[in-house]
Design an enzyme around this catalytic site. Structure first.
Site, PDB file in Angstrom:
ATOM      1  N   ARG A  40      41.116  18.809  45.491  1.00 52.79           N
ATOM      2  CA  ARG A  40      39.769  18.951  46.059  1.00 52.79           C
ATOM      3  C   ARG A  40      39.007  17.623  46.027  1.00 52.79           C
ATOM      4  NH1 ARG A  40      37.937  25.036  44.472  1.00 52.79           N
ATOM      5  NH2 ARG A  40      38.773  25.926  46.383  1.00 52.79           N
ATOM      6  N   LYS A 203      40.623  38.342  43.583  1.00 55.96           N
ATOM      7  CA  LYS A 203      39.172  38.522  43.641  1.00 55.96           C
ATOM      8  C   LYS A 203      38.835  39.644  44.621  1.00 55.96           C
ATOM      9  CE  LYS A 203      38.501  33.921  43.856  1.00 55.96           C
ATOM     10  NZ  LYS A 203      37.817  32.772  44.401  1.00 55.96           N
ATOM     11  N   GLY A 352      41.941  28.391  47.159  1.00 56.97           N
ATOM     12  CA  GLY A 352      42.411  27.473  46.117  1.00 56.97           C
ATOM     13  C   GLY A 352      43.813  27.798  45.645  1.00 56.97           C
ATOM     14  N   GLY A 375      37.006  32.007  50.412  1.00 60.15           N
ATOM     15  CA  GLY A 375      35.909  32.858  50.880  1.00 60.15           C
ATOM     16  C   GLY A 375      35.247  32.277  52.119  1.00 60.15           C
TER      17      GLY A 375
HETATM   18  P1  ADP Z   1      42.606  32.236  46.429  1.00 60.99           P
HETATM   19  O1  ADP Z   1      42.206  31.223  45.391  1.00 60.99           O
HETATM   20  O2  ADP Z   1      43.789  31.780  47.219  1.00 60.99           O
HETATM   21  O3  ADP Z   1      41.448  32.667  47.295  1.00 60.99           O
HETATM   22  P2  ADP Z   1      42.355  34.403  44.538  1.00 60.99           P
HETATM   23  O4  ADP Z   1      41.569  33.495  43.667  1.00 60.99           O
HETATM   24  O5  ADP Z   1      41.676  35.553  45.157  1.00 60.99           O
HETATM   25  O6  ADP Z   1      43.109  33.555  45.661  1.00 60.99           O
HETATM   26  O7  ADP Z   1      43.554  35.033  43.697  1.00 60.99           O
HETATM   27  C1  ADP Z   1      44.529  34.245  43.046  1.00 60.99           C
HETATM   28  C2  ADP Z   1      45.021  34.925  41.788  1.00 60.99           C
HETATM   29  O8  ADP Z   1      45.488  36.228  42.075  1.00 60.99           O
HETATM   30  C3  ADP Z   1      46.186  34.184  41.162  1.00 60.99           C
HETATM   31  O9  ADP Z   1      45.785  33.730  39.891  1.00 60.99           O
HETATM   32  C4  ADP Z   1      47.274  35.253  41.077  1.00 60.99           C
HETATM   33  O10 ADP Z   1      48.000  35.194  39.875  1.00 60.99           O
HETATM   34  C5  ADP Z   1      46.481  36.520  41.127  1.00 60.99           C
HETATM   35  N1  ADP Z   1      47.277  37.686  41.536  1.00 60.99           N
HETATM   36  C6  ADP Z   1      47.813  37.923  42.753  1.00 60.99           C
HETATM   37  N2  ADP Z   1      48.486  39.090  42.743  1.00 60.99           N
HETATM   38  C7  ADP Z   1      48.378  39.617  41.505  1.00 60.99           C
HETATM   39  C8  ADP Z   1      48.848  40.808  40.866  1.00 60.99           C
HETATM   40  N3  ADP Z   1      49.603  41.675  41.514  1.00 60.99           N
HETATM   41  N4  ADP Z   1      48.504  41.018  39.579  1.00 60.99           N
HETATM   42  C9  ADP Z   1      47.763  40.108  38.926  1.00 60.99           C
HETATM   43  N5  ADP Z   1      47.287  38.963  39.461  1.00 60.99           N
HETATM   44  C10 ADP Z   1      47.602  38.721  40.725  1.00 60.99           C
HETATM   45 MG    MG Z   2      41.225  31.425  43.499  1.00 56.88          MG
END
Ligand code: ADP
Ligand code: MG
Length: 400
Positions: A40, A203, A352, A375
């Site tokens: 970043r 999230k 991220g 988001g």
């Molecule tokens: P991004 O940063 O790409 O927007 P998020 O922050 O929403 O994604 O989610 C990322 C997290 O989701 C990671 O830490 C991953 O380990 C967790 N995750 C994804 N699937 C599962 C699951 N089935 N159980 C627990 N954690 C999960």
């Molecule tokens: Mg994230």
């Protein structure tokens, strides 16, 4: 495309000898003051270098880090970001421990002051509250304002939204924000069909509402990761100990009712365990045993999702499809990265953790646009240039 916001690129002469205030998204993962992933910050370097090469008199840098909720949280300080910036820019970076509590103005009168980094904006509750007095105090640090924090543009926070009131026609987008707008613009309107969305991550409550808008745009929405279980639960499938709050399940129920065209696809098998430290077990059914939590999508689900990704003309992916930090549960996410990379359609990956997974797979170069915002990218797909932080660059925070 819209002719706003005005990009920094053409403003070099204007900025010479001026005080510039710039907002970035340096929300990096920190572990005991060590930055675990600098991407970043690296993404902001073109804008930072351009500003310094333009001969600005001072450059005051702002960012947030994490969610300290208006409190000073030692582990969320930007100090190590300052050290990294100093090294990358070959400039002294003066770190200021409070972004508004005096001291900054005095620094401007010192001849040696060139680059200032303000402490985490979110240590002050006024940032998230979009407090006008707070925005005004920050605005005092610049004759011009640059927004290069795409990841925050969906928020009406003081440093990306309210602050624009103090810089009419003196606010510009940075190179990263510009690149995001160009890359994501291709998803607006009616992009080439089929448009395939892939959604995962943890999230859930943050993102579950945006699914409603995404559902109107895409032809298929492939759901995995922590996002999938509230939907499975809403369909009456047993999800065991998998991530699933009752609130998310209720929201998922509402969304499923709106999905009259059957666009939403859910996992049909899983990789699960009693807890994330245990060895993985393949669950060949949609039902997850009561004592287990699903931590990745299974092989049958992957085969099904792959077919849709291969057909896609436009693709958008946000959110890992499993607990990929543990390689035992990373297969779904890494395979999805390779499906996306080999798709002939226009691909966008945002978020991220999703981008981190993509980088680990080494396939970033095969993706149409890698977005720095999760988001923000999701909301851009529905709001486009109406995203609060982008719109405010032209019209100010409340403008017409
Ligand atoms: P991004 O940063 O790409 O927007 P998020 O922050 O929403 O994604 O989610 C990322 C997290 O989701 C990671 O830490 C991953 O380990 C967790 N995750 C994804 N699937 C599962 C699951 N089935 N159980 C627990 N954690 C999960
Ligand atoms: Mg994230």
């Amino acid at each position: 495309m819209a002719n706003y916001p005005l990009c920094l690129r053409d403003q070099g002469k204007l900025l010479k000898q001026s005080k510039v205030l710039a907002r970035f998204d340096f929300n990096v993962p920190l572990e005991k003051d060590t930055i675990k992933d600098t991407s970043r910050i690296d993404a902001a370097l073109p804008t930072l270098s351009f500003l310094l090469e333009s001969g600005v008199s001072t450059l005051t840098i702002m960012s947030h880090l994490g969610r300290p909720q208006g409190q000073v949280v030692k582990g969320l300080s930007l100090r190590s970001v300052g050290e990294y910036l100093a090294e990358k820019l070959s400039e002294e970076v003066i770190f200021v421990e409070s972004c508004v509590r005096g001291g900054v103005e005095q620094l401007f009168s010192l001849a040696k002051t060139k680059v200032i980094l303000l402490e985490n904006l979110r240590f002050c509750s006024e940032e998230i509250a979009n407090c006008p007095e707070f925005a005004k105090k920050l605005a005092n640090y610049g004759d011009y304002y640059i927004n290069d924090a795409f990841g925050c543009c969906h928020r009406k926070h003081a440093s990306v939204y309210g602050i624009n009131a103090f810089f009419p026609e003196k606010n510009f987008s940075g190179f990263l924000l510009d690149k995001e707008i160009k890359g994501l613009n291709q998803l607006l309107g009616r992009p080439p069909a089929p448009f395939i969305g892939v959604l995962g991550g943890a999230k859930v409550s943050d993102k579950i509402q945006i699914i409603q808008t995404l559902l109107l745009k895409v032809d298929k929405l492939l759901i995995g990761g922590g996002m999938a279980y509230p939907f499975l639960a809403a369909r009456g499938v047993q999800v065991g100990k998998s991530l699933c709050s009752s609130r998310d399940r209720e929201l998922a129920e509402k969304i499923l009712l709106k999905d009259t065209l059957g666009k939403i696809l859910l996992p049909v098998d899983h990789v699960a365990a009693e807890n994330p430290e245990e060895s993985p077990v393949l669950i060949e059914s949609q039902e997850i045993p009561e004592h287990m939590m699903a931590l990745d999508i299974g092989p049958q689900t992957l085969r099904e999702y792959k077919k849709w990704v291969a057909r896609g003309e436009t693709l958008f992916w946000n959110g890992p499809l499993g607990f990929f930090e543990n390689p035992a549960y990373g297969k779904g996410t890494l395979e999805m990265a390779s499906f996306m990379a080999s798709s002939r359609g226009y691909t966008v990956v945002g978020g991220g953790d999703s981008v981190r997974a993509l980088r680990e797979s080494g396939l970033t170069d095969h993706i149409g646009h890698v977005s720095s915002g999760g988001g923000a990218a999701l909301e851009f797909i529905s709001l486009g240039m109406e995203l609060p932080g982008i719109r405010a660059l032209k019209f100010g925070p409340k403008g017409a």
